[in-house]
Write an enzyme that holds these catalytic residues in place. Structure first.
Site, mmCIF file in Angstrom:
data_model
loop_
_atom_site.group_PDB
_atom_site.id
_atom_site.type_symbol
_atom_site.label_atom_id
_atom_site.label_comp_id
_atom_site.label_asym_id
_atom_site.label_seq_id
_atom_site.Cartn_x
_atom_site.Cartn_y
_atom_site.Cartn_z
ATOM 1 C CG LEU A 18 14.698 1.455 -2.910
ATOM 2 C CD1 LEU A 18 14.107 0.516 -3.939
ATOM 3 C CD2 LEU A 18 15.736 0.733 -2.074
ATOM 4 C CE LYS A 31 6.733 12.238 -6.546
ATOM 5 N NZ LYS A 31 6.490 11.083 -7.408
ATOM 6 C CG ASN A 77 10.155 13.470 -10.462
ATOM 7 O OD1 ASN A 77 10.471 14.289 -11.331
ATOM 8 N ND2 ASN A 77 10.429 12.188 -10.586
ATOM 9 C CG ASP A 90 7.388 10.324 -11.091
ATOM 10 O OD1 ASP A 90 8.446 9.735 -10.808
ATOM 11 O OD2 ASP A 90 6.747 11.000 -10.267
ATOM 12 C CB ALA A 104 -7.779 8.378 -8.937
ATOM 13 N N GLY A 105 -4.393 8.490 -7.489
ATOM 14 C CA GLY A 105 -3.530 9.353 -6.672
ATOM 15 C C GLY A 105 -2.430 9.989 -7.506
ATOM 16 N NE ARG A 144 -9.473 3.928 -0.407
ATOM 17 C CZ ARG A 144 -8.492 3.965 0.465
ATOM 18 N NH1 ARG A 144 -8.284 2.933 1.262
ATOM 19 N NH2 ARG A 144 -7.699 5.014 0.561
ATOM 20 C CE1 TYR A 164 10.442 1.294 -4.036
ATOM 21 C CE2 TYR A 164 9.136 2.238 -5.807
ATOM 22 C CZ TYR A 164 9.813 2.377 -4.616
ATOM 23 O OH TYR A 164 9.848 3.602 -4.001
ATOM 24 N N GLY A 192 7.501 -2.315 -10.295
ATOM 25 C CA GLY A 192 7.769 -0.879 -10.166
ATOM 26 C C GLY A 192 9.235 -0.474 -10.259
HETATM 27 P P1 NAP Z 1 -1.276 8.413 -3.344
HETATM 28 O O1 NAP Z 1 -1.187 9.703 -4.063
HETATM 29 O O2 NAP Z 1 -1.466 8.392 -1.877
HETATM 30 O O3 NAP Z 1 -2.490 7.577 -4.035
HETATM 31 C C1 NAP Z 1 -2.850 6.303 -3.564
HETATM 32 C C2 NAP Z 1 -3.963 5.718 -4.428
HETATM 33 O O4 NAP Z 1 -4.205 4.386 -4.004
HETATM 34 C C3 NAP Z 1 -5.292 6.457 -4.296
HETATM 35 O O5 NAP Z 1 -5.981 6.347 -5.507
HETATM 36 C C4 NAP Z 1 -6.001 5.667 -3.186
HETATM 37 O O6 NAP Z 1 -7.394 5.684 -3.280
HETATM 38 C C5 NAP Z 1 -5.542 4.264 -3.500
HETATM 39 N N1 NAP Z 1 -5.523 3.442 -2.302
HETATM 40 C C6 NAP Z 1 -4.758 3.621 -1.193
HETATM 41 N N2 NAP Z 1 -5.004 2.633 -0.290
HETATM 42 C C7 NAP Z 1 -5.957 1.833 -0.846
HETATM 43 C C8 NAP Z 1 -6.629 0.666 -0.406
HETATM 44 N N3 NAP Z 1 -6.364 0.105 0.786
HETATM 45 N N4 NAP Z 1 -7.537 0.112 -1.226
HETATM 46 C C9 NAP Z 1 -7.807 0.651 -2.438
HETATM 47 N N5 NAP Z 1 -7.214 1.764 -2.917
HETATM 48 C C10 NAP Z 1 -6.287 2.349 -2.123
HETATM 49 O O7 NAP Z 1 0.028 7.514 -3.598
HETATM 50 P P2 NAP Z 1 0.939 7.469 -4.917
HETATM 51 O O8 NAP Z 1 2.029 8.444 -4.825
HETATM 52 O O9 NAP Z 1 0.045 7.517 -6.092
HETATM 53 O O10 NAP Z 1 1.627 6.018 -4.760
HETATM 54 C C11 NAP Z 1 0.881 4.844 -4.955
HETATM 55 C C12 NAP Z 1 1.802 3.636 -5.081
HETATM 56 O O11 NAP Z 1 2.645 3.798 -6.201
HETATM 57 C C13 NAP Z 1 2.723 3.400 -3.897
HETATM 58 O O12 NAP Z 1 2.793 2.025 -3.671
HETATM 59 C C14 NAP Z 1 4.048 3.944 -4.367
HETATM 60 O O13 NAP Z 1 5.153 3.305 -3.729
HETATM 61 C C15 NAP Z 1 3.994 3.564 -5.820
HETATM 62 N N6 NAP Z 1 4.845 4.411 -6.693
HETATM 63 C C16 NAP Z 1 5.802 3.795 -7.435
HETATM 64 C C17 NAP Z 1 6.592 4.554 -8.274
HETATM 65 C C18 NAP Z 1 7.667 3.882 -9.096
HETATM 66 O O14 NAP Z 1 8.538 4.579 -9.627
HETATM 67 N N7 NAP Z 1 7.624 2.586 -9.266
HETATM 68 C C19 NAP Z 1 6.413 5.936 -8.372
HETATM 69 C C20 NAP Z 1 5.409 6.532 -7.601
HETATM 70 C C21 NAP Z 1 4.633 5.754 -6.753
HETATM 71 P P3 NAP Z 1 -8.291 6.860 -2.615
HETATM 72 O O15 NAP Z 1 -8.290 7.985 -3.600
HETATM 73 O O16 NAP Z 1 -9.610 6.210 -2.478
HETATM 74 O O17 NAP Z 1 -7.642 7.204 -1.315
#
Ligand code: NAP
Length: 280
Positions: free
Chosen positions: A21, A70, A91, A106, A131-132, A154, A222, A243
């Site tokens: 977006l 990132k 970022n 962020d 924890a991502g 997870r 979001y 979000g």
């Molecule tokens: P990421 O680095 O891939 O981390 C994903 C996290 O979610 C990990 O802890 C993963 O667990 C967990 N996860 C993924 N699928 C899962 C499932 N089916 N069940 C349980 N846990 C699950 O991704 P990220 O960058 O942190 O982004 C995560 C979310 O935040 C996304 O939806 C993204 O769009 C959103 N986000 C929003 C903003 C904003 O400005 N609003 C900014 C950044 C991100 P494991 O460690 O076990 O794989």
């Protein structure tokens, strides 16, 4: 506007990038400010990242960095600010005459979204799901705001790694709980996993008992704006945040870093309206 040799180029690099977006609202800010500039989505593959740096350096005044670069982008920067070093992720990149400076907005996005909702984490029991990449930034900021942090992920090893990183920087105790063993002990729940995100919008990362007595439910997702978790929070009278504010505030800060121009509260409200009304 007319694109010319003087038009400043900004963009966002990542893969995939089609659903970002950022181009929508960054170009809106550019229009509001009447700048001779444009902001483009740039899909760059992992193999292409190194080769793309020359083009970015020679043509772009600044760019955002999203998944999955990132951390990797840090190898190509001349300087990185303290905040981004702490998170271990960048970022926002500003090009100053061929020197690339890295930032991370962020965290500011997260904090401003809390301030806008008048939500205070100090002294509160805060449950962070995930924890991502996003969780890492949120976890640092929750600690800095004085929240008492529990992480449930997870993959528990990953949660433990994050807790260890936090402890390297701050003298804090971070609890780790298996997602299946969570008890309703929290005042604030923050989801930073994609559980509940489009297209699997019927999924919810928490059960009803966990949310019943919570003060604040915050979902970084979001798409959709109202996830199942946010709906649950509303149902039980909790304050809720989606979000979108974090997304907008981090982008606004990037814009301010690149241009030195302040984005007003009125302009931010305008961006929020546009994003609310487009098909997320
Ligand atoms: P990421 O680095 O891939 O981390 C994903 C996290 O979610 C990990 O802890 C993963 O667990 C967990 N996860 C993924 N699928 C899962 C499932 N089916 N069940 C349980 N846990 C699950 O991704 P990220 O960058 O942190 O982004 C995560 C979310 O935040 C996304 O939806 C993204 O769009 C959103 N986000 C929003 C903003 C904003 O400005 N609003 C900014 C950044 C991100 P494991 O460690 O076990 O794989």
């Amino acid at each position: 506007m007319t694109i010319s040799g003087n038009t400043k180029l900004y963009g966002v690099i990542g893969d995939p990038i089609m659903h970002s977006l950022s181009p929508v609202f960054q170009n809106q800010i550019i229009r509001q400010k009447n700048l001779n500039a444009v902001y483009l989505p740039l899909r760059i593959t992992a193999q292409g990242l190194q080769g793309s740096m020359e083009l970015l350096k020679n043509n772009f005044a600044g760019f955002n960095v999203t998944i999955p670069y990132k951390e990797k982008i840090m190898d190509y920067l001349d300087e990185i600010d303290q905040q981004a070093l702490e998170y271990g992720a960048v970022n926002t990149v500003k090009n100053c005459g061929g020197k690339l400076f890295g930032y991370n907005t962020d965290g500011i996005g997260f904090i401003k979204s809390l301030q806008k909702a008048k939500a205070d984490l100090a002294g509160k029991e805060v449950l962070l799901l995930g924890a991502g990449g996003a969780a890492k930034v949120l976890a640092f900021e929750i600690i800095k705001q004085g929240g008492k942090l529990t992480i449930a992920n997870r993959n528990t090893n990953r949660a433990e790694q994050l807790a260890a990183e936090l402890k390297n920087h701050y003298d804090v105790f971070v609890k780790i709980v298996e997602p299946g063993e969570l008890q309703p002990d929290y005042q604030i729940i923050i989801n930073s996993t994609p559980v509940g995100m489009y297209p699997k919008i019927n999924q919810c990362p928490v059960n009803v008992e966990l949310v019943q007595n919570v003060e604040l439910v915050y979902d970084v997702i979001y798409t959709p704006l109202e996830t199942e978790m946010v709906k649950l929070g509303k149902q039980f009278g909790a304050k809720t945040i989606n979000g979108l504010p974090m997304l907008i505030y981090q982008g606004v800060k990037s814009f301010e870093i690149w241009t030195g121009q302040r984005v007003t509260a009125e302009e931010i409200a305008g961006i929020q309206e546009i994003l609310k009304n487009i098909q997320l």
